[in-house]
Design a protein around this motif. Structure first.
Motif, PDB file in Angstrom:
ATOM      1  N   LYS A   7       0.840  -1.196   0.000  1.00 44.88           N
ATOM      2  CA  LYS A   7       0.000   0.000   0.000  1.00 44.88           C
ATOM      3  C   LYS A   7       0.879   1.252   0.000  1.00 44.88           C
ATOM      4  N   LEU A   8       0.976   1.885  -1.166  1.00 43.02           N
ATOM      5  CA  LEU A   8       1.823   3.068  -1.294  1.00 43.02           C
ATOM      6  C   LEU A   8       1.018   4.352  -1.501  1.00 43.02           C
ATOM      7  N   ILE A   9      -0.227   4.234  -1.946  1.00 43.54           N
ATOM      8  CA  ILE A   9      -1.030   5.435  -2.197  1.00 43.54           C
ATOM      9  C   ILE A   9      -1.232   6.211  -0.893  1.00 43.54           C
ATOM     10  N   GLY A  10      -0.951   7.514  -0.988  1.00 45.62           N
ATOM     11  CA  GLY A  10      -1.067   8.378   0.182  1.00 45.62           C
ATOM     12  C   GLY A  10       0.230   8.534   0.960  1.00 45.62           C
ATOM     13  N   LYS A  11       1.246   7.745   0.627  1.00 45.76           N
ATOM     14  CA  LYS A  11       2.528   7.834   1.325  1.00 45.76           C
ATOM     15  C   LYS A  11       3.342   9.016   0.789  1.00 45.76           C
ATOM     16  N   ILE A  12       4.176   9.555   1.660  1.00 48.01           N
ATOM     17  CA  ILE A  12       4.965  10.739   1.329  1.00 48.01           C
ATOM     18  C   ILE A  12       6.363  10.337   0.865  1.00 48.01           C
ATOM     19  N   VAL A  13       6.776  10.925  -0.251  1.00 54.15           N
ATOM     20  CA  VAL A  13       8.122  10.697  -0.772  1.00 54.15           C
ATOM     21  C   VAL A  13       8.809  12.048  -0.962  1.00 54.15           C
ATOM     22  N   LYS A  14      10.122  11.963  -1.128  1.00 52.57           N
ATOM     23  CA  LYS A  14      10.904  13.191  -1.342  1.00 52.57           C
ATOM     24  C   LYS A  14      11.742  13.040  -2.600  1.00 52.57           C
ATOM     25  N   HIS A  15      11.710  14.083  -3.434  1.00 47.75           N
ATOM     26  CA  HIS A  15      12.488  14.110  -4.664  1.00 47.75           C
ATOM     27  C   HIS A  15      13.566  15.175  -4.545  1.00 47.75           C
ATOM     28  N   LYS A  16      14.739  14.905  -5.099  1.00 46.17           N
ATOM     29  CA  LYS A  16      15.860  15.840  -4.958  1.00 46.17           C
ATOM     30  C   LYS A  16      15.550  17.213  -5.543  1.00 46.17           C
ATOM     31  N   GLN A  17      14.778  17.244  -6.621  1.00 43.90           N
ATOM     32  CA  GLN A  17      14.478  18.514  -7.304  1.00 43.90           C
ATOM     33  C   GLN A  17      13.084  19.043  -6.985  1.00 43.90           C
ATOM     34  N   PHE A  18      12.084  18.156  -6.915  1.00 47.48           N
ATOM     35  CA  PHE A  18      10.698  18.592  -6.770  1.00 47.48           C
ATOM     36  C   PHE A  18      10.233  18.686  -5.323  1.00 47.48           C
ATOM     37  N   GLY A  19      11.064  18.263  -4.405  1.00 48.68           N
ATOM     38  CA  GLY A  19      10.694  18.325  -2.999  1.00 48.68           C
ATOM     39  C   GLY A  19       9.784  17.188  -2.582  1.00 48.68           C
ATOM     40  N   LYS A  20       8.916  17.463  -1.545  1.00 47.53           N
ATOM     41  CA  LYS A  20       8.033  16.414  -1.039  1.00 47.53           C
ATOM     42  C   LYS A  20       6.794  16.290  -1.912  1.00 47.53           C
ATOM     43  N   GLY A  21       6.276  15.030  -1.957  1.00 49.69           N
ATOM     44  CA  GLY A  21       5.067  14.772  -2.722  1.00 49.69           C
ATOM     45  C   GLY A  21       4.327  13.585  -2.168  1.00 49.69           C
ATOM     46  N   GLU A  22       3.097  13.421  -2.631  1.00 49.55           N
ATOM     47  CA  GLU A  22       2.240  12.325  -2.178  1.00 49.55           C
ATOM     48  C   GLU A  22       1.964  11.375  -3.350  1.00 49.55           C
ATOM     49  N   ILE A  23       2.114  10.096  -3.086  1.00 52.35           N
ATOM     50  CA  ILE A  23       1.818   9.090  -4.111  1.00 52.35           C
ATOM     51  C   ILE A  23       0.301   9.017  -4.304  1.00 52.35           C
ATOM     52  N   ILE A  24      -0.138   9.269  -5.536  1.00 50.90           N
ATOM     53  CA  ILE A  24      -1.585   9.272  -5.806  1.00 50.90           C
ATOM     54  C   ILE A  24      -2.015   8.098  -6.675  1.00 50.90           C
ATOM     55  N   GLU A  25      -1.057   7.463  -7.360  1.00 53.86           N
ATOM     56  CA  GLU A  25      -1.362   6.275  -8.153  1.00 53.86           C
ATOM     57  C   GLU A  25      -0.195   5.296  -8.056  1.00 53.86           C
ATOM     58  N   PHE A  26      -0.521   4.001  -8.080  1.00 57.01           N
ATOM     59  CA  PHE A  26       0.514   2.968  -7.977  1.00 57.01           C
ATOM     60  C   PHE A  26       0.095   1.757  -8.798  1.00 57.01           C
ATOM     61  N   SER A  27       0.947   1.369  -9.749  1.00 57.19           N
ATOM     62  CA  SER A  27       0.725   0.160 -10.537  1.00 57.19           C
ATOM     63  C   SER A  27       1.955  -0.729 -10.401  1.00 57.19           C
ATOM     64  N   GLU A  28       1.970  -1.835 -11.139  1.00 54.41           N
ATOM     65  CA  GLU A  28       3.071  -2.798 -11.012  1.00 54.41           C
ATOM     66  C   GLU A  28       4.420  -2.196 -11.380  1.00 54.41           C
ATOM     67  N   ASN A  29       4.428  -1.303 -12.375  1.00 55.72           N
ATOM     68  CA  ASN A  29       5.700  -0.778 -12.884  1.00 55.72           C
ATOM     69  C   ASN A  29       5.874   0.731 -12.730  1.00 55.72           C
ATOM     70  N   GLU A  74       2.414  19.946  -9.677  1.00 50.39           N
ATOM     71  CA  GLU A  74       2.351  19.099 -10.867  1.00 50.39           C
ATOM     72  C   GLU A  74       2.515  17.635 -10.467  1.00 50.39           C
ATOM     73  N   ASN A  75       1.874  16.747 -11.251  1.00 51.27           N
ATOM     74  CA  ASN A  75       2.031  15.308 -11.047  1.00 51.27           C
ATOM     75  C   ASN A  75       3.176  14.778 -11.912  1.00 51.27           C
ATOM     76  N   LYS A  76       3.964  13.881 -11.322  1.00 50.19           N
ATOM     77  CA  LYS A  76       5.089  13.282 -12.054  1.00 50.19           C
ATOM     78  C   LYS A  76       5.003  11.761 -11.959  1.00 50.19           C
ATOM     79  N   LYS A  77       5.334  11.075 -13.073  1.00 50.88           N
ATOM     80  CA  LYS A  77       5.341   9.614 -13.094  1.00 50.88           C
ATOM     81  C   LYS A  77       6.775   9.088 -13.008  1.00 50.88           C
ATOM     82  N   PHE A  78       6.940   7.981 -12.289  1.00 53.06           N
ATOM     83  CA  PHE A  78       8.263   7.376 -12.116  1.00 53.06           C
ATOM     84  C   PHE A  78       8.162   5.855 -12.292  1.00 53.06           C
ATOM     85  N   VAL A  79       9.253   5.270 -12.751  1.00 49.00           N
ATOM     86  CA  VAL A  79       9.330   3.812 -12.885  1.00 49.00           C
ATOM     87  C   VAL A  79       9.465   3.203 -11.495  1.00 49.00           C
TER      88      VAL A  79
END
Length: 351
Positions: free
Chosen positions: A2-24, A35-40
């Motif tokens: 369960k990752l949706i709603g968890k807080i992450v930190k990006h070196k450039q974009f700062g803190k953000g919240e995971i709003i979608e999570f799929s297998e990849n 802005e929303n950003k997608k990551f592998v």
């Protein structure tokens, strides 16, 4: 996970919240850039992203490690597939360009004088100087040309020109005694030198053999007839040298695909069950030649039999891998190889 709603930190974009999570992939909403950003997923973690939850960070780390290993395994499989295709194309090209009596026969069987040097429960010998009994047989009874020659150290030993200790010392070092005494130590087989006739002393060549051919080492026990000739070792050719007017040809074994048999195992693997002379199909005599060429199917039949002989031994796995790999590179169906049709099989049918 369960990752949706968890807080992450990006070196450039700062803190953000995971709003979608799929297998990849994951999608993160960053307040700082609105802005929303997608990551592998999971590769981006540890590179661009860090998750605040330490427990989840450990779980993601394990997933990332497994994912990277799978990618590495897949890459190896793809590279192996490309390599196998190249080998098969090369085999097909060689088969089309090969002409003459040995067309389509790129595998080789060597005729070896019997050598019990280094004999053990795992091997016939061929890894040391012969016993006194075998030396005397090879010289006095079989009258093998090299064994009986003036340059032969075994002959000098029998004549009292050197001691057994000196002979063994020569065999245990790089000092040459004979091909057979070091054959399964260096895993190399030579075409030989012409010993009789007008071409005596001329190095022999191996024109049909190439990388990924199968090489078979054959011999027979003292006083046995040639129809009892057996195969005591087999290997995939890694390197080969055709030979010329100055040096004889040779083949050298692949580091992985090589296998030797004990005496009891080798007795089961009779050479003439698989090979026959097209001109005299029922003849079971090797003759004066030092090698014979076999087809890919004949070679596969022999490897299949070895894998059966090795069942229940420590060589069972590698013998099966050897057979399956050979069939792959030769474009053969390992589950549908024809039954052996060698000279002994033909004689048996006539009886």
């Amino acid at each position: 996970m369960k990752l949706i709603g968890k807080i992450v930190k990006h070196k450039q974009f700062g803190k953000g919240e995971i709003i979608e999570f799929s297998e990849n992939h994951i999608e993160v909403n960053f307040d700082q850039v609105k802005e929303n950003k997608k990551f592998v997923y999971p590769n981006s973690f540890g590179m661009f992203l860090e998750i605040e939850n330490k427990l989840l960070a450990k779980e993601i780390g394990v997933e990332k490690k497994d994912h990277m290993q799978k990618e590495l395994d897949m890459k190896k499989i793809e590279e192996e597939a490309i390599r196998l295709k190249a080998i098969i194309r090369n085999n097909e090209k060689h088969a089309k360009s090969t002409t003459g009596v040995n067309a389509g026969k790129s595998n080789i069987a060597f005729k070896c004088n019997f050598c019990d040097g280094g004999k053990s429960d795992e091997t016939v010998g061929f890894n040391g100087v012969c016993s006194d009994e075998t030396i005397k047989y090879n010289i006095d009874n079989a009258k093998h040309v090299w064994c009986s020659g003036t340059e032969s150290k075994c002959k000098k030993y029998i004549n009292g020109e050197m001691t057994r200790e000196e002979l063994d010392a020569a065999g245990n070092t790089d000092e040459y005694v004979c091909y057979e005494s070091q054959m399964l130590r260096v895993w190399r087989a030579y075409a030989g030198i012409v010993q009789i006739g007008k071409k005596k002393g001329t190095p022999m060549t191996l024109k049909n053999v190439r990388s990924n051919s199968l090489a078979l080492l054959t011999t027979r026990l003292p006083n046995a007839k040639d129809k009892e000739r057996f195969i005591f070792a087999a290997f995939l050719v890694k390197d080969n040298y055709e030979g010329d007017g100055m040096e004889e040809g040779y083949v050298e074994a692949d580091e992985k695909y090589r296998i030797q048999l004990s005496l009891e195992e080798a007795k089961i693997l009779k050479f003439w069950d698989y090979y026959f002379n097209p001109n005299k199909p029922e003849r079971t005599v090797f003759g004066s030649g030092l090698h014979r060429y076999l087809t890919d199917v004949q070679a596969a039949q022999i490897l299949s039999r070895i894998s059966i002989i090795k069942s229940g031994t420590k060589e069972e796995k590698i013998s099966k891998e050897f057979y399956e790999y050979y069939c792959k590179i030769k474009g053969l169906n390992a589950d549908d190889i024809a039954e052996p049709n060698g000279a002994l099989k033909r004689i048996g049918r006539e009886i």
